[in-house]
Design a protein around this motif. Structure first.
Motif, mmCIF file in Angstrom:
data_model
loop_
_atom_site.group_PDB
_atom_site.id
_atom_site.type_symbol
_atom_site.label_atom_id
_atom_site.label_comp_id
_atom_site.label_asym_id
_atom_site.label_seq_id
_atom_site.Cartn_x
_atom_site.Cartn_y
_atom_site.Cartn_z
ATOM 1 N N GLU A 155 86.194 85.690 -3.236
ATOM 2 C CA GLU A 155 87.480 85.053 -2.917
ATOM 3 C C GLU A 155 87.749 85.069 -1.415
ATOM 4 O O GLU A 155 88.081 84.035 -0.813
ATOM 5 C CB GLU A 155 88.600 85.767 -3.664
ATOM 6 C CG GLU A 155 89.987 85.204 -3.382
ATOM 7 C CD GLU A 155 91.084 85.970 -4.101
ATOM 8 O OE1 GLU A 155 92.262 85.661 -3.844
ATOM 9 O OE2 GLU A 155 90.771 86.868 -4.903
ATOM 10 N N HIS A 156 87.600 86.221 -0.777
ATOM 11 C CA HIS A 156 87.983 86.351 0.629
ATOM 12 C C HIS A 156 86.958 85.742 1.576
ATOM 13 O O HIS A 156 87.289 85.459 2.732
ATOM 14 C CB HIS A 156 88.237 87.823 0.961
ATOM 15 C CG HIS A 156 89.528 88.338 0.409
ATOM 16 N ND1 HIS A 156 90.711 88.294 1.097
ATOM 17 C CD2 HIS A 156 89.824 88.881 -0.804
ATOM 18 C CE1 HIS A 156 91.695 88.800 0.364
ATOM 19 N NE2 HIS A 156 91.173 89.165 -0.803
ATOM 20 N N SER A 157 85.735 85.525 1.110
ATOM 21 C CA SER A 157 84.748 84.827 1.933
ATOM 22 C C SER A 157 84.802 83.318 1.723
ATOM 23 O O SER A 157 84.090 82.562 2.396
ATOM 24 C CB SER A 157 83.338 85.337 1.633
ATOM 25 O OG SER A 157 82.987 85.080 0.284
ATOM 26 N N GLY A 158 85.624 82.875 0.768
ATOM 27 C CA GLY A 158 85.853 81.451 0.566
ATOM 28 C C GLY A 158 84.834 80.736 -0.290
ATOM 29 O O GLY A 158 84.825 79.502 -0.347
ATOM 30 N N TYR A 204 89.441 99.243 -0.633
ATOM 31 C CA TYR A 204 90.419 98.166 -0.444
ATOM 32 C C TYR A 204 89.965 97.184 0.639
ATOM 33 O O TYR A 204 90.059 95.961 0.466
ATOM 34 C CB TYR A 204 91.783 98.740 -0.060
ATOM 35 C CG TYR A 204 92.824 97.660 0.140
ATOM 36 C CD1 TYR A 204 93.523 97.133 -0.945
ATOM 37 C CD2 TYR A 204 93.078 97.135 1.417
ATOM 38 C CE1 TYR A 204 94.457 96.110 -0.763
ATOM 39 C CE2 TYR A 204 93.994 96.121 1.602
ATOM 40 C CZ TYR A 204 94.690 95.611 0.507
ATOM 41 O OH TYR A 204 95.598 94.601 0.684
ATOM 42 N N THR A 205 89.467 97.726 1.756
ATOM 43 C CA THR A 205 89.214 96.899 2.936
ATOM 44 C C THR A 205 87.898 96.146 2.892
ATOM 45 O O THR A 205 87.837 94.948 3.210
ATOM 46 C CB THR A 205 89.248 97.775 4.206
ATOM 47 O OG1 THR A 205 90.491 98.475 4.260
ATOM 48 C CG2 THR A 205 89.086 96.927 5.462
ATOM 49 N N CYS A 206 86.830 96.813 2.490
ATOM 50 C CA CYS A 206 85.509 96.201 2.614
ATOM 51 C C CYS A 206 85.361 94.907 1.813
ATOM 52 O O CYS A 206 84.871 93.897 2.346
ATOM 53 C CB CYS A 206 84.419 97.207 2.228
ATOM 54 S SG CYS A 206 82.767 96.669 2.744
ATOM 55 N N PRO A 207 85.772 94.847 0.550
ATOM 56 C CA PRO A 207 85.577 93.591 -0.205
ATOM 57 C C PRO A 207 86.390 92.417 0.337
ATOM 58 O O PRO A 207 86.127 91.270 -0.030
ATOM 59 C CB PRO A 207 86.047 93.958 -1.621
ATOM 60 C CG PRO A 207 86.024 95.438 -1.671
ATOM 61 C CD PRO A 207 86.340 95.904 -0.298
ATOM 62 N N ARG A 208 87.371 92.714 1.179
ATOM 63 C CA ARG A 208 88.208 91.654 1.748
ATOM 64 C C ARG A 208 87.683 91.140 3.088
ATOM 65 O O ARG A 208 88.300 90.269 3.698
ATOM 66 C CB ARG A 208 89.649 92.158 1.887
ATOM 67 C CG ARG A 208 90.341 92.351 0.543
ATOM 68 C CD ARG A 208 91.668 93.090 0.653
ATOM 69 N NE ARG A 208 92.422 93.040 -0.589
ATOM 70 C CZ ARG A 208 92.180 93.812 -1.655
ATOM 71 N NH1 ARG A 208 91.205 94.716 -1.619
ATOM 72 N NH2 ARG A 208 92.923 93.696 -2.753
ATOM 73 N N GLN A 209 86.557 91.673 3.532
ATOM 74 C CA GLN A 209 85.930 91.161 4.757
ATOM 75 C C GLN A 209 85.266 89.819 4.440
ATOM 76 O O GLN A 209 84.657 89.657 3.385
ATOM 77 C CB GLN A 209 84.900 92.156 5.284
ATOM 78 C CG GLN A 209 85.469 93.508 5.665
ATOM 79 C CD GLN A 209 86.314 93.472 6.928
ATOM 80 O OE1 GLN A 209 86.347 92.476 7.643
ATOM 81 N NE2 GLN A 209 87.018 94.553 7.199
ATOM 82 N N PRO A 210 85.337 88.850 5.344
ATOM 83 C CA PRO A 210 84.932 87.478 4.998
ATOM 84 C C PRO A 210 83.535 87.051 5.411
ATOM 85 O O PRO A 210 83.134 85.918 5.124
ATOM 86 C CB PRO A 210 85.955 86.650 5.784
ATOM 87 C CG PRO A 210 86.177 87.450 7.036
ATOM 88 C CD PRO A 210 86.077 88.908 6.614
ATOM 89 N N ASN A 211 82.771 87.909 6.066
ATOM 90 C CA ASN A 211 81.529 87.439 6.697
ATOM 91 C C ASN A 211 80.433 87.105 5.690
ATOM 92 O O ASN A 211 80.098 87.929 4.829
ATOM 93 C CB ASN A 211 81.011 88.498 7.662
ATOM 94 C CG ASN A 211 82.009 88.804 8.768
ATOM 95 O OD1 ASN A 211 82.303 87.947 9.590
ATOM 96 N ND2 ASN A 211 82.545 90.004 8.767
ATOM 97 N N LEU A 212 79.878 85.909 5.839
ATOM 98 C CA LEU A 212 78.714 85.482 5.062
ATOM 99 C C LEU A 212 77.481 85.513 5.950
ATOM 100 O O LEU A 212 77.578 85.501 7.181
ATOM 101 C CB LEU A 212 78.921 84.065 4.537
ATOM 102 C CG LEU A 212 80.069 83.863 3.548
ATOM 103 C CD1 LEU A 212 80.282 82.378 3.300
ATOM 104 C CD2 LEU A 212 79.809 84.597 2.241
#
Length: 282
Positions: free
Chosen positions: A191-194, A149-157
């Motif tokens: 999505e979460h990394s924009g 749940y958590t890891c794919p929602r992290q935003p860092n590129l």
């Protein structure tokens, strides 16, 4: 067998076997040919190392893993991270070879992580099942669920990835994702990394049943993108999966190589260590 790089040394792509030094304007020049660029995602655009580390630290704290005992020693976060990295590398290699699927990875991941921790603490190559009985199955399942749940929602590129995508989009290139990652998690990462709006198509190993470097997944990506090998570029950090896979179909390739690894056979069209370098090529 010796592989020879068929591409000459000039730094800018052209339709004449990369011989020109002018920029390719994909929609208006070089015979009006539209260039398609296929990107890998993890370790190429999305910062897997940083995002997974942040996720693991939150799990380490939430589930009080520092209080867990293996072979009379507590678990440090550094050991937890190393065990995760070792296990992930092993599981993804098995996945690329077609030996484990998504379900199996998720069933095994944290079991193997704690087995690896035991080996690290016990200084043995073989895992002693009796010493592992203190870790309940429900804890392993909770850790896996929380990680998913958590890891794919992290935003860092990765550094300058966003600027590079903005530049390529402004030049009119058609951008796509071609990844061995899993469908739902890869879309969440985008999505979460924009960066989801940058990409016209997202092709995953889930949707084809094949992983890079298998030519089937590359051909599928070309077909749904209305592209050909001659007007397509593959960019990725895996020399075997991304570069050799695309090269086997005749696609041009850019090896994203921030750690400056030296591949056994240098067949990539270009090798870059930083996304700032992309403007010198495209």
């Amino acid at each position: 067998m010796t592989y020879m790089n068929p591409y000459p040394s000039p730094r800018k792509f052209s339709m004449n076997n990369l011989s020109s030094t002018s920029h390719v304007e994909p929609s208006v020049s070089a015979g009006n040919i539209m260039w398609n660029i296929f990107f890998d995602l993890d370790h190429t655009l999305w910062d897997f190392e940083q995002n997974s580390k942040q996720t693991l630290f939150s799990l380490y704290q939430k589930y009080e893993l520092s209080d867990k005992i293996i072979n009379n020693e507590t678990i440090s976060f550094d050991d937890f991270l190393i065990a995760f990295q070792t296990t992930t590398k092993f599981l993804w290699k098995q996945h690329h070879l077609g030996l484990v699927d998504k379900t199996k990875i998720r069933q095994l991941r944290f079991t193997l992580i704690f087995e690896e921790l035991h080996k690290m603490k016990n200084k043995k190559e073989l895992f002693d099942k009796m010493a592992y009985q203190n870790f309940e199955q429900n804890l392993l399942e909770e850790l896996e669920d929380e990680y998913q749940y958590t890891c794919p929602r992290q935003p860092n590129l990765l550094p300058f990835a966003l600027e590079m995508l903005t530049y390529l989009q402004s030049k009119g290139y058609q951008l796509h994702i071609l990844t061995n990652g899993f469908e739902e998690s890869q879309k969440l990462k985008l999505e979460h990394s924009g960066i989801l709006p940058f990409f016209k198509n997202i092709i995953t190993s889930d949707c084809t049943g094949y992983t890079k470097p298998n030519p089937i997944i590359f051909n599928h990506a070309l077909t749904i993108s209305n592209a050909t090998p001659q007007n397509s570029i593959m960019i990725g950090d895996s020399f075997d999966a991304d570069i050799l896979g695309a090269r086997s179909l005749g696609m041009k390739t850019i090896f994203y190589n921030p750690h400056k690894k030296t591949p056994q056979y240098s067949v990539a069209s270009y090798d870059i260590a930083c996304w700032k370098e992309i403007e010198k090529i495209l």
